[in-house]
Design an enzyme around this catalytic site. Structure first.
Site, PDB file in Angstrom:
ATOM      1  N   ASN A 305       0.848  -1.198   0.000  1.00  0.00           N
ATOM      2  CA  ASN A 305       0.000   0.000   0.000  1.00  0.00           C
ATOM      3  C   ASN A 305       0.886   1.251   0.000  1.00  0.00           C
ATOM      4  O   ASN A 305       0.846   2.077   0.919  1.00  0.00           O
ATOM      5  CB  ASN A 305      -0.935  -0.011   1.212  1.00  0.00           C
ATOM      6  N   HIS A 336      -7.703   2.769  10.921  1.00  0.00           N
ATOM      7  CA  HIS A 336      -8.406   1.593  10.413  1.00  0.00           C
ATOM      8  C   HIS A 336      -9.664   1.270  11.211  1.00  0.00           C
ATOM      9  O   HIS A 336     -10.506   0.502  10.715  1.00  0.00           O
ATOM     10  CB  HIS A 336      -7.476   0.374  10.429  1.00  0.00           C
TER      11      HIS A 336
END
Length: 438
Positions: A305, A336
């Site tokens: 990522n 998250h």
């Protein structure tokens, strides 16, 4: 119809992005040939983002619109030197509220959460990336504040690129994170100095998604046919490794489709690193072969990522004076959603990266070239097993993922890395004391 319905349910993210591809090609065609003025280019991508949000998220699209509205109000009312602190605080509180609401519905009320809400919160996390990246640009004077424009009509017009950057339909449902300066340079120069036609590059990248999805479906079929706890620990470890591969392939497919959507609109044609030849890989969150070839946890953390990793380094790591690595993974945990699996996965990731750095710094200089190859091979295996455990804990989020890791004994691998870290830290402390006494 049943087969198509099942396919749609399993691949909604990919299908929404594929359905957006014709509009990206249309934008590139109209802008390159001068049919769209600069203002209409910004309106095209922002209006496309609004339509895509309403179609995919329904009423929950208001989460994104509220963030964009608050950001614009902060930009016009707060000094550029302080706007980042306000944007960061308000946006993270807004995002955290919806993360906690999802947890409340899932764990306390035991209710199924709407898929549209999940999609909206996922997109809200990407909006957080873009507006905090832009607020840092404003704070560091890389971007001229709209309030500095004169007269007032020009100041209002300067807000349109900001809104378009936040609600751009090519990045609404997935990354990669495009710097604001590059976004503006594309919009202003696409008719004067356009990149080459992206059709061939998009087609080649889309053809890479199909074999990845076929492999993922095959692995899912094999996993459903087997019980990870029925056989010995080696079989259980192989089962978790396959599950980790399934979860990671899903990310690679999503990233590749996101990259294709950006390329179709003309984004991403520049050297990714200084000295690289021009190409369409300027915006990418990770290539399967380069990421999976990582032989160290620290390498994997940088490559996985990639644009999000760069954003985290700029937002947290570079600004934190004490324990920057722990602070970075702790913020990633917050961003998250702070599920139990996220907590275990992120802290394990931070510990294994730290252990990797200490072990590599201690062992690498002492090994011969032949033993370095053996060390690299063992380190790659260790990385694969650690990543499988981390991805399983993070993606399953709840106690079920942690129970799976414990019953298959594969969870002992990151625990071994953490134990190794403690030993190395103690070794370094003893060495420092001896050097001080000498």
């Amino acid at each position: 119809m049943g087969l198509m319905s099942s396919f749609w349910e399993r691949h909604q993210f990919l299908m929404h992005q594929c359905f957006s591809l014709p509009f990206a090609f249309l934008f590139f065609f109209l802008a390159k040939r001068g049919y769209l003025s600069l203002t209409y280019r910004y309106l095209f991508v922002s209006a496309g983002g609004c339509v895509l949000a309403v179609v995919t998220m329904g009423v929950y699209s208001s989460l994104l619109f509220a963030s964009a509205l608050v950001f614009v109000l902060l930009v016009v009312s707060v000094d550029a030197g302080r706007v980042h602190a306000w944007v960061f605080g308000i946006q993270m509180l807004w995002q955290t509220f919806w993360h906690l609401l999802i947890q409340y519905r899932e764990y306390y009320l035991q209710e199924p959460v709407s898929l549209r809400l999940f999609l909206a919160v996922s997109s809200l996390m990407l909006v957080t990336q873009r507006i905090t990246s832009l607020s840092m640009d404003l704070q560091e004077r890389r971007v001229r504040p709209p309030a500095a424009a004169a007269p007032q009509q020009e100041a209002r017009a300067a807000l349109l690129p900001l809104v378009s950057y936040i609600l751009n339909f090519t990045t609404l449902l997935g990354g990669p994170l495009c710097p604001y300066g590059r976004f503006v340079s594309l919009m202003t120069g696409i008719s004067a100095d356009p990149p080459p036609e992206p059709l061939r590059a998009v087609f080649l990248k889309l053809t890479q998604v199909l074999p990845m999805e076929l492999v993922r479906c095959l692995l899912v079929h094999l996993l459903n046919a087997c019980d990870p706890s029925a056989s010995g620990p080696l079989w259980g470890a192989a089962w978790v490794l396959a599950l980790g591969a399934v979860l990671r392939i899903q990310y690679y497919s999503h990233w590749r489709c996101s990259e294709c959507l950006n390329n179709a609109a003309g984004l991403g044609f520049w050297p990714r690193c200084p000295g690289d030849p021009p190409g369409w890989s300027g915006l990418s969150d990770g290539d399967f072969w380069s990421v999976e070839a990582s032989s160290r946890m620290s390498q994997f953390a940088r490559r996985w990522n990639a644009t999000t990793a760069s954003w985290l380094r700029r937002l947290v790591y570079a600004r934190c004076k004490r324990f920057p690595l722990l602070a970075t993974f702790s913020f990633s945990l917050w961003w998250h959603g702070c599920h139990l699996g996220h907590l275990v996965g992120m802290l394990t990731w931070a510990a294994t990266v730290t252990a990797d750095r200490h072990a590599h710094g201690l062992l690498q200089p002492k090994l011969s070239p032949a033993w370095r190859k053996v060390y690299a091979c063992l380190s790659w295996i260790n990385t694969q097993m650690n990543v499988a455990c981390i991805v399983t804990a993070v993606e399953l989020r709840s106690v079920s993922g942690l129970r799976l890791l414990s019953t298959t004994y594969v969870g002992l691998v990151p625990l071994f890395n953490i134990l190794l870290l403690l030993i190395l830290l103690k070794h370094n402390t003893v060495c420092n004391v001896i050097q001080t006494l000498c």
